[in-house]
Design a protein around this motif. Sequence first.
Motif, PDB file in Angstrom:
ATOM      1  N   GLU A   1       0.970  -1.264  -0.003  1.00  0.00           N
ATOM      2  CA  GLU A   1      -0.004   0.001  -0.121  1.00  0.00           C
ATOM      3  C   GLU A   1       0.836   1.190   0.050  1.00  0.00           C
ATOM      4  O   GLU A   1       0.710   2.145  -0.764  1.00  0.00           O
ATOM      5  CB  GLU A   1      -0.944   0.118   1.262  1.00  0.00           C
ATOM      6  CG  GLU A   1      -2.171   0.928   0.987  1.00  0.00           C
ATOM      7  CD  GLU A   1      -3.175   0.725   2.181  1.00  0.00           C
ATOM      8  OE1 GLU A   1      -3.001  -0.289   2.953  1.00  0.00           O
ATOM      9  OE2 GLU A   1      -4.181   1.818   2.281  1.00  0.00           O
TER      10      GLU A   1
ATOM     11  N   LEU B   1       1.084   4.243  -3.041  1.00  0.00           N
ATOM     12  CA  LEU B   1       0.863   5.514  -2.610  1.00  0.00           C
ATOM     13  C   LEU B   1       1.933   6.404  -3.413  1.00  0.00           C
ATOM     14  O   LEU B   1       1.776   7.401  -3.993  1.00  0.00           O
ATOM     15  CB  LEU B   1       0.677   5.530  -1.218  1.00  0.00           C
ATOM     16  CG  LEU B   1      -0.465   5.605  -0.749  1.00  0.00           C
ATOM     17  CD1 LEU B   1      -0.535   6.089   0.801  1.00  0.00           C
ATOM     18  CD2 LEU B   1      -1.331   6.981  -1.234  1.00  0.00           C
TER      19      LEU B   1
ATOM     20  N   ASP C   1       4.570  13.743   2.415  1.00  0.00           N
ATOM     21  CA  ASP C   1       5.609  13.632   3.513  1.00  0.00           C
ATOM     22  C   ASP C   1       5.276  12.621   4.175  1.00  0.00           C
ATOM     23  O   ASP C   1       4.150  11.843   4.407  1.00  0.00           O
ATOM     24  CB  ASP C   1       5.750  14.821   4.105  1.00  0.00           C
ATOM     25  CG  ASP C   1       4.517  15.410   5.055  1.00  0.00           C
ATOM     26  OD1 ASP C   1       4.293  16.777   4.682  1.00  0.00           O
ATOM     27  OD2 ASP C   1       4.305  14.819   5.613  1.00  0.00           O
TER      28      ASP C   1
ATOM     29  N   ASP D   1       2.007  12.674   6.438  1.00  0.00           N
ATOM     30  CA  ASP D   1       0.814  12.435   5.996  1.00  0.00           C
ATOM     31  C   ASP D   1       0.791  10.778   5.636  1.00  0.00           C
ATOM     32  O   ASP D   1      -0.403  10.227   5.857  1.00  0.00           O
ATOM     33  CB  ASP D   1       0.775  13.300   4.731  1.00  0.00           C
ATOM     34  CG  ASP D   1       0.465  14.734   5.157  1.00  0.00           C
ATOM     35  OD1 ASP D   1       0.238  14.843   6.305  1.00  0.00           O
ATOM     36  OD2 ASP D   1       0.614  15.527   4.096  1.00  0.00           O
TER      37      ASP D   1
ATOM     38  N   VAL E   1      -0.459   8.829   8.608  1.00  0.00           N
ATOM     39  CA  VAL E   1      -1.637   9.213   9.003  1.00  0.00           C
ATOM     40  C   VAL E   1      -2.415   8.282   7.952  1.00  0.00           C
ATOM     41  O   VAL E   1      -3.345   7.592   8.482  1.00  0.00           O
ATOM     42  CB  VAL E   1      -2.153  10.348   8.998  1.00  0.00           C
ATOM     43  CG1 VAL E   1      -3.566  10.798   9.071  1.00  0.00           C
ATOM     44  CG2 VAL E   1      -1.332  11.432   9.900  1.00  0.00           C
ATOM     45  N   MET E   2      -2.447   8.457   6.952  1.00  0.00           N
ATOM     46  CA  MET E   2      -3.168   7.685   5.926  1.00  0.00           C
ATOM     47  C   MET E   2      -3.272   6.094   5.961  1.00  0.00           C
ATOM     48  O   MET E   2      -3.919   5.626   5.605  1.00  0.00           O
ATOM     49  CB  MET E   2      -2.729   8.229   4.248  1.00  0.00           C
ATOM     50  CG  MET E   2      -3.112   9.496   4.052  1.00  0.00           C
ATOM     51  SD  MET E   2      -2.324  10.335   2.836  1.00  0.00           S
ATOM     52  CE  MET E   2      -2.768   9.588   1.423  1.00  0.00           C
ATOM     53  N   LEU E   3      -1.795   5.473   6.374  1.00  0.00           N
ATOM     54  CA  LEU E   3      -1.728   4.385   6.358  1.00  0.00           C
ATOM     55  C   LEU E   3      -2.112   3.642   7.952  1.00  0.00           C
ATOM     56  O   LEU E   3      -1.883   2.448   8.087  1.00  0.00           O
ATOM     57  CB  LEU E   3      -0.301   3.705   5.953  1.00  0.00           C
ATOM     58  CG  LEU E   3      -0.088   4.035   4.608  1.00  0.00           C
ATOM     59  CD1 LEU E   3       1.272   3.736   4.137  1.00  0.00           C
ATOM     60  CD2 LEU E   3      -1.132   3.356   3.529  1.00  0.00           C
ATOM     61  N   GLY E   4      -2.390   4.526   8.865  1.00  0.00           N
ATOM     62  CA  GLY E   4      -2.751   4.410  10.167  1.00  0.00           C
ATOM     63  C   GLY E   4      -1.259   3.732  10.791  1.00  0.00           C
ATOM     64  O   GLY E   4      -1.341   2.811  11.645  1.00  0.00           O
TER      65      GLY E   4
ATOM     66  N   ARG F   1     -18.852  16.857 -10.873  1.00  0.00           N
ATOM     67  CA  ARG F   1     -20.095  16.573  -9.963  1.00  0.00           C
ATOM     68  C   ARG F   1     -20.692  17.926  -9.510  1.00  0.00           C
ATOM     69  O   ARG F   1     -20.303  19.015  -9.401  1.00  0.00           O
ATOM     70  CB  ARG F   1     -19.466  15.939  -8.719  1.00  0.00           C
ATOM     71  CG  ARG F   1     -18.919  14.692  -9.029  1.00  0.00           C
ATOM     72  CD  ARG F   1     -18.482  13.927  -7.840  1.00  0.00           C
ATOM     73  NE  ARG F   1     -16.970  14.713  -7.403  1.00  0.00           N
ATOM     74  CZ  ARG F   1     -16.496  14.362  -6.196  1.00  0.00           C
ATOM     75  NH1 ARG F   1     -16.964  13.253  -5.413  1.00  0.00           N
ATOM     76  NH2 ARG F   1     -15.293  14.992  -5.740  1.00  0.00           N
ATOM     77  N   GLU F   2     -22.044  17.846  -9.307  1.00  0.00           N
ATOM     78  CA  GLU F   2     -22.826  18.812  -8.476  1.00  0.00           C
ATOM     79  C   GLU F   2     -22.236  19.128  -7.232  1.00  0.00           C
ATOM     80  O   GLU F   2     -21.338  18.319  -6.715  1.00  0.00           O
ATOM     81  CB  GLU F   2     -24.090  18.438  -8.197  1.00  0.00           C
ATOM     82  CG  GLU F   2     -24.849  18.045  -9.447  1.00  0.00           C
ATOM     83  CD  GLU F   2     -25.591  19.265 -10.055  1.00  0.00           C
ATOM     84  OE1 GLU F   2     -26.371  20.227  -9.363  1.00  0.00           O
ATOM     85  OE2 GLU F   2     -25.629  19.323 -11.405  1.00  0.00           O
ATOM     86  N   ILE F   3     -22.357  20.398  -6.688  1.00  0.00           N
ATOM     87  CA  ILE F   3     -21.488  20.750  -5.551  1.00  0.00           C
ATOM     88  C   ILE F   3     -21.904  19.995  -4.385  1.00  0.00           C
ATOM     89  O   ILE F   3     -21.138  19.654  -3.322  1.00  0.00           O
ATOM     90  CB  ILE F   3     -21.522  22.455  -5.289  1.00  0.00           C
ATOM     91  CG1 ILE F   3     -20.885  23.043  -6.625  1.00  0.00           C
ATOM     92  CG2 ILE F   3     -21.000  22.668  -4.041  1.00  0.00           C
ATOM     93  CD1 ILE F   3     -21.022  24.347  -6.536  1.00  0.00           C
ATOM     94  N   ILE F   4     -23.305  19.883  -4.179  1.00  0.00           N
ATOM     95  CA  ILE F   4     -23.719  19.267  -2.917  1.00  0.00           C
ATOM     96  C   ILE F   4     -24.893  18.150  -3.602  1.00  0.00           C
ATOM     97  O   ILE F   4     -25.597  18.480  -4.299  1.00  0.00           O
ATOM     98  CB  ILE F   4     -24.643  20.045  -2.369  1.00  0.00           C
ATOM     99  CG1 ILE F   4     -23.716  21.352  -1.751  1.00  0.00           C
ATOM    100  CG2 ILE F   4     -25.443  19.561  -0.904  1.00  0.00           C
ATOM    101  CD1 ILE F   4     -23.579  21.419  -0.151  1.00  0.00           C
ATOM    102  N   THR F   5     -24.725  16.969  -3.260  1.00  0.00           N
ATOM    103  CA  THR F   5     -25.603  16.028  -3.547  1.00  0.00           C
ATOM    104  C   THR F   5     -25.879  15.016  -2.210  1.00  0.00           C
ATOM    105  O   THR F   5     -25.082  15.096  -1.335  1.00  0.00           O
ATOM    106  CB  THR F   5     -25.066  14.969  -4.482  1.00  0.00           C
ATOM    107  OG1 THR F   5     -23.927  14.617  -4.409  1.00  0.00           O
ATOM    108  CG2 THR F   5     -25.323  15.777  -5.982  1.00  0.00           C
TER     109      THR F   5
END
Lengths: 388, 160
Positions: free
Chosen positions: B4, B8, B16, B19, B22-25, B155-159
Amino acid sequence: MKNLLSEKVVGIKPSGIRKFFDIVSEMKDAISLGVGEPDFDTAWHIRDEGIYALEKGKTFYTSNAGLKELRQEICNYINRTQEVAYDPISEVIVTVGGSEGIDLCFRAMINSGDEVIIPQPSYVSYEPCAILSGATPVIINLKPENSFKLTPEELKKAITKNTKLLVLPFPNNPTGAIMEKEDLKEIADICIENDIYVLADEIYGELTYKGKHVSIASIDGMKDRTILINGFSKAYAMTGWRLGYACGPKDIIRQMTKIHQFAIMCAPTTSQYAAIEALKNGDDDIKMMREAYNQRRRFLINAFNDMHIDCFEPFGAFYVFPCIKEFGMTSEEFATKFLTEERVAVVPGNAFGESGEGFVRISYAYSVDSLKIAMERFKNFITKLRNS
Amino acid sequence: MREELLSLIEKNSRIDTKDLAVMLGKSELDIINELQKLEDEKIICGYHTLINWEKTSLDKVTALIEVKVTPQRGQGFDRIASRIFNYPEVRDVYLISGGFDLLVTLEEKSLKEIARFVSEKLSTLDSILSTATHFILKKYKDHGTIIDEQIKDEREIITP
């Protein structure tokens, strides 16, 4: 003069999301964290299969319940992921998105006076669709201290002699909560004891980050009383293709197919061909997207922890649902102020039911780079609020 | 976490370590140690930058050269491959199945320099039977990245 409009429809509150959308669309340069759909494009091999179907002139209606090959693949998929065997001929219907399946299920099952239990916060469609079908919605307000799971006690309290159907929306939009096997067993026991059916909306099932998703249909005795709703939008990033499906007892599926036949005819043919490819060869795509969502999920949870924002850890879908009660504003006030001051759009939690008040929904269907910028702005915003 | 982590940084080697952790725990120290190991084991062989030279004032010409060779007793293609890859101007050398043996890529300032390399250096090596040189006219996609792609969120801003 005659009344032009249906009183039932007029009586339904417009979606809270719509209201906020109108404010956001005024702002040209806003970053949005408000989207409820994947940021990935549909995988090319799936799109290619749709194009090929068009090239070959496969542009006609399919049978009402959907292409037989697709129904067979749906059954294979459920069998390999949940070990539940459905009959492709009589127990599956292909629908226009999961949403149509929800609507069909209510309309096929509800008689006036029947009660439908809807846990909230949850997706915006259940309550209006239940009302349109003539049901009386009974809302359960899920609690953050239970990680927004449905507890057996809450369910028991909501049951009356008129209760017919329980909506079970997990993994949950907007909270990201999941129900694990042990949780589901307790719910299943109560449903069996009280002769209640379950509308299980498992559209986010593949996006589970703690063990594998368990369908309530796989719990002993539940297949016969579950209408399982799923689709291609979230797992395969195919929202615009509008394709979902429902599986359940054949008597219910037969009536759902009848309504579908008269109201819709069949789901889009191109999408159905693409979906066959998705189910046959899309497992790696799901894995890739799930990994990316999980990385972003960890990133956001970490960012909120660093800011000391009260936020329970969600293990499903692609949302986090932080609590903003400490700032003494309603969700809408918070979201509006955040948008105007920092140009970031989030969705007020009360759009998903009263119990969402005091929370905002933040979607992580965005790149880590965008999330990073958004979290810096969130930090600026709450620092100002805390110092004022 | 190894695979993983690799997938990445294969796409973005500049994330860095904080990050990544954090992303991989994982802890940042775990990430630093793992990267060090991957470098020591030569699994990570380098950190490069994908550049679209066309947008700069520097002119670059890239050539793909198909090379047919006579394999040498006891050493197969390895010896002749190393004779070729040791030229600093050679960028890649691959052993290929099919109609020819080695694929050599080269990036130079002009056609003339590439022509000189092929005629004066490459084709004069022992055991080279023939070469065929192809020049790249336009790069559409390089190392999995679509060159000059305009990414717009449709994409629409809010869905819901």
